[in-house]
Design an enzyme around this catalytic site. Sequence first.
Site, PDB file in Angstrom:
ATOM      1  CB  CYS A  25      24.003  19.464  -5.864  1.00 57.91           C
ATOM      2  SG  CYS A  25      22.277  19.363  -5.594  1.00 57.91           S
ATOM      3  CG  HIS A  76      18.810   7.507 -20.835  1.00 55.02           C
ATOM      4  ND1 HIS A  76      17.498   7.851 -21.422  1.00 55.02           N
ATOM      5  CD2 HIS A  76      18.361   6.628 -19.906  1.00 55.02           C
ATOM      6  CE1 HIS A  76      16.683   7.251 -20.674  1.00 55.02           C
ATOM      7  NE2 HIS A  76      16.962   6.350 -19.929  1.00 55.02           N
ATOM      8  CD  GLU A 116      18.686  20.225 -10.902  1.00 58.66           C
ATOM      9  OE1 GLU A 116      19.586  20.747 -11.716  1.00 58.66           O
ATOM     10  OE2 GLU A 116      18.674  20.722  -9.860  1.00 58.66           O
TER      11      GLU A 116
END
Length: 129
Positions: A25, A76, A116
């Site tokens: 991560c 985005h 998530e």
Amino acid sequence: MPTWTLHTEFKFDAAHYIDGYDGKCGRMHGHSYKVKMTAKSSKLNPSQYLDTPDMVCDFRELKWAAKDSEKGGFDHGFLNELMPENTTAERIAEFIHKKTQSRIPEGIELTVTVWETETSWVEYTDQDV
């Protein structure tokens, strides 16, 4: 006392990395985030788009993060450039909550849930637990 509770959900896709994280991560990657907003109030309010006090708050104000990142949202976007905090799910939920709270009338109890992944999510509110 009467109470109204609005619920809305939306999604956005964004890239991020968790600064200082020892593991995968810590490298740039992306998620398709799902967000649920809950706004609770004992009174109705006007909005930028409606002069009369007939809504808790405008759904448009709750969904700002779903906008394209070039139009002030997260979609985005690269979260590390859009947020001052580290981009953990907890901090993303907190950031969305704080920015949304500044866009809606005072006195509304706001809860933000951010997924998530399909199996990992966080819920944030500034109310006492």
